[in-house]
Design an enzyme around this catalytic site. Structure first.
Site, PDB file in Angstrom:
ATOM      1  CG  ASP A  12       0.181   0.172   2.610  1.00 44.12           C
ATOM      2  OD1 ASP A  12      -0.586   0.919   3.744  1.00 44.12           O
ATOM      3  OD2 ASP A  12       1.173  -0.111   2.314  1.00 44.12           O
ATOM      4  CG  ASP A  17       3.860   0.228   1.622  1.00 44.39           C
ATOM      5  OD1 ASP A  17       3.573   1.155   2.544  1.00 44.39           O
ATOM      6  OD2 ASP A  17       3.645  -0.632   1.749  1.00 44.39           O
ATOM      7  CG  ASN A 160       1.450   1.548  14.335  1.00 47.69           C
ATOM      8  OD1 ASN A 160       0.607   1.110  13.645  1.00 47.69           O
ATOM      9  ND2 ASN A 160       2.650   1.350  13.610  1.00 47.69           N
ATOM     10  CG  HIS A 237       7.604   0.151   9.777  1.00 46.63           C
ATOM     11  ND1 HIS A 237       7.369  -0.159  11.908  1.00 46.63           N
ATOM     12  CD2 HIS A 237       6.907   1.038   9.907  1.00 46.63           C
ATOM     13  CE1 HIS A 237       7.137   1.046  11.661  1.00 46.63           C
ATOM     14  NE2 HIS A 237       7.338   1.871  11.303  1.00 46.63           N
ATOM     15  CG  ASP A 238       5.697  -1.398   4.567  1.00 49.61           C
ATOM     16  OD1 ASP A 238       4.983  -0.820   3.865  1.00 49.61           O
ATOM     17  OD2 ASP A 238       5.624  -2.823   5.260  1.00 49.61           O
TER      18      ASP A 238
HETATM   19  O1  RIB Z   1       2.574   0.309  11.018  1.00 51.77           O
HETATM   20  C1  RIB Z   1       3.162   0.755   9.975  1.00 51.77           C
HETATM   21  C2  RIB Z   1       2.716  -0.244   8.375  1.00 51.77           C
HETATM   22  O2  RIB Z   1       1.742   0.660   7.931  1.00 51.77           O
HETATM   23  C3  RIB Z   1       3.629  -0.414   7.635  1.00 51.77           C
HETATM   24  O3  RIB Z   1       3.474  -1.789   6.647  1.00 51.77           O
HETATM   25  C4  RIB Z   1       3.229   1.353   6.611  1.00 51.77           C
HETATM   26  O4  RIB Z   1       3.594   1.260   5.005  1.00 51.77           O
HETATM   27  C5  RIB Z   1       1.545   0.954   7.441  1.00 51.77           C
HETATM   28  O5  RIB Z   1       1.079   0.870   5.680  1.00 51.77           O
HETATM   29 CA    CA Z   2       2.488  -0.516   3.856  1.00 52.39          CA
END
Ligand code: RIB
Ligand code: CA
Length: 322
Positions: A12, A17, A160, A237-238
């Protein structure tokens, strides 16, 4: 050098990403075979447009981009535009895409792609799990066909999006429950680990030497991300989910039984992670730590590869110059 691992990413885009996609494209250990999009950080139209823009900016026009689900199975759509910006890529504005998305739906693309190469393709999901849930419901055998299934999502500590829920799970708890109950062993990378992989000032400095990849994508997106999230740099994160496919040795994992709360008034979207199996078979391998230094070495080396292959601006899609 072993053959690169084929990877299909459901995403997304979204700033992190975009980094994950850049890592998959640049990493010699990976062969990106497809992108599927889902509504999440921003609307499906925008996540799909961003995936198409990234495809042409980075220069992999031959890789299909298939649009999927706009919203969740049950809950109302949420987004994270306050974190990723209204366009979804923070301060990065990439050229309008000229190539169209794949004709079919992402769910069919995931099923057909895995069916055509059973055991060969690693599936990574870095957004809400709606497409993945619909795919396992339509074709349960994908849990056998996928070489492995890695997600960025959830947390065994705090969320989060809410104190209990991480965004990707909170955005579609029912989908996550279906995915964790589908019969495969989910490789789960949650906030507990991803919040340790920060794009600090020192990391950003290493990105500044990456030409247009740095100046037009990485820096403007991460500087925006850094303003909208706390810490001493945004957590990417991703990118960890893709790095896990490239080099699982970066991580330490613990088997667990993961359930997803779908009915809690204050806890909907919480991944309830039990490391005490109590005789049950685990449905997940949960990441407990990452070697952050080695992660950034892999990621920045892959970014350098992507930077060296960046098409010329304005070149025709598909030609070596763009
Ligand atoms: O919590 C982090 C995730 O949420 C990641 O995938 C970020 O892109 C959002 O989609
Ligand atoms: Ca994401």
């Amino acid at each position: 050098m072993p053959a690169p691992k084929k990877i299909l990413i459901d995403c997304d885009p979204g700033i992190d990403d975009a980094l994950a996609i850049t890592l998959a494209h640049g990493c010699d250990a990976l062969d990106l075979v497809g992108l599927t999009t889902v509504g999440g950080n921003v609307s499906l139209d925008l996540t799909t447009s961003n995936a198409l823009r990234l495809r042409e900016f980075l220069g992999f026009p031959q890789v299909p981009v298939a649009a999927g689900s706009a919203g969740a199975l049950v809950v109302s759509r949420i987004d994270a535009s306050e974190v990723h910006g209204f366009g979804g890529l923070g301060g990065a504005v990439l050229p309008e895409p000229r190539l169209k998305a794949h004709d079919g739906h992402a769910v069919d693309f995931i099923i057909d792609t895995l069916a055509a190469s059973p055991g060969e393709i690693s599936l990574a999901a870095v957004g809400p799990l709606t497409n993945i849930a619909l795919a396992v419901r339509r074709e349960p055998r994908i849990v056998e066909w996928a070489r492995e299934f890695v997600i960025m999502g959830g947390s065994y500590t705090r969320g989060n999006r809410t104190p209990a829920a991480e965004f990707n799970i909170a955005a579609d708890p029912e989908a996550a429950a279906i995915v964790f109950g589908a019969g495969w062993t989910v490789i789960q990378i949650g906030l507990d680990v991803s919040l340790t992989a920060l794009a600090t000032g020192q990391v950003l400095e290493r990105m500044r030497g990456l030409g247009r990849l740095g100046s037009e994508l990485l820096i403007p997106s991460l500087e925006f991300y850094g303003m909208t999230t706390a810490h001493d740099g945004p957590a990417v994160h991703d990118a960890l989910a893709v790095a896990c496919v490239a080099d699982p040795g970066l991580f330490e994992f613990t088997p667990a039984v993961v359930d997803v709360e779908t009915a809690g008034r204050f806890t909907s979207g919480m991944t309830v992670i039990d490391f005490n199996l109590r005789g049950r078979l685990p449905n997940a391998n949960v990441a407990r730590s990452i070697d952050v230094e080695r992660f950034w070495d892999l990621t920045l080396e892959s970014f350098a590869q992507a930077a060296a292959r960046l098409p010329w601006p304005g070149g025709l899609p598909g030609s070596p110059r763009g």
